[in-house]
Design a protein around this motif. Sequence first.
Motif, PDB file in Angstrom:
ATOM      1  N   ASN A  66     -12.238  -4.246   0.914  1.00 33.87           N
ATOM      2  CA  ASN A  66     -10.896  -3.390   0.045  1.00 33.87           C
ATOM      3  C   ASN A  66     -11.338  -3.360  -1.449  1.00 33.87           C
ATOM      4  N   ASN A  96      -4.850   3.103   3.481  1.00 32.93           N
ATOM      5  CA  ASN A  96      -4.153   2.597   2.779  1.00 32.93           C
ATOM      6  C   ASN A  96      -5.293   1.587   1.740  1.00 32.93           C
ATOM      7  N   THR A 121       0.875  -1.020  -0.090  1.00 32.28           N
ATOM      8  CA  THR A 121      -0.633  -0.105   0.194  1.00 32.28           C
ATOM      9  C   THR A 121       0.789   0.880  -0.196  1.00 32.28           C
ATOM     10  N   SER A 174       0.797   4.072  -2.898  1.00 38.43           N
ATOM     11  CA  SER A 174       0.221   5.224  -2.411  1.00 38.43           C
ATOM     12  C   SER A 174       1.098   6.753  -3.393  1.00 38.43           C
TER      13      SER A 174
END
Length: 288
Positions: free
Chosen positions: A120, A101, A46, A50
């Motif tokens: 998710n 995240n 993650t 990002s």
Amino acid sequence: MDRIGDDMLFEEILSRLPPKVVSQFKCVCKQWCYELSTPKFALIHTRRLSKLLQKKLLSLDEHTIVVDDIVSGNLEVDTRKVITFPYDVQPSRLIIIASFNGLMLVCIRRTDANQLVLWNPTTRRFKLISDDYFSRYFGRHDDTGGMYFDENNDLKVLHINCFAGAVTARVYSQHNDSWRNLSFIKGCLLGSNFYSWSAGIYSGKTIYFTASNYWLPPGECNIVAFDVVSESFSILRFPARIQMNPCQVHFITISNKLHGILVRYSDEQCSQSSTIGAAPKDEYNSRE
């Protein structure tokens, strides 16, 4: 492959791949499935994602859940996708409590009992984490929370509920698959129905909330900080130079630093916005 080593393979190579490709590689063997499912790999993955320029916007309306790509600050409508929630429920019954995240903490409002789900949307993975406690009333402005990884890379979920004037705080451990009660600030009145809580923002091993009173006195705003290391709460003051009443405060993170957006009303009842900026340690006690 023997010279590369497992650490190099999973942490430096596979962690740079898109989520869908990572999910496909879990089918290679049991070892790969295990290594690609650990909290350590999820955190590294993650963090790398990002840093990518492409961001996504998740939108919920009465009947659909839509994902749009954001490119250079603009929505790319040609890439719009309609996705489904893992449970058979209308999107209007869903409330997003927190995100971290790419992982979302979602509450399903039902007539008999509420359900709390970790979801998710990118990988479509999910987990139901609610228990008998969530049969209580759920309020859009009375329930909030946040997520973080502890020193053992265990995913923790913080849930705060305001009910009958009291604040109840609990934390969920993904490793133990169980909830544990936490102590909140004694003598605190933030559980009153006069207060509205914001979603939690993670910054520097601390989750920050605002608890605003829109009734008496109007415009009162408090900063509640949750230290993820000691698992303790505290109330922080605003800088003395900030005129608070009446106003609204919203926290965001920019380049991993905490910023506050202050919105207050002038004599002409016009909205004015100003950025507090990255929180100084002597005023917010934050660790950036």
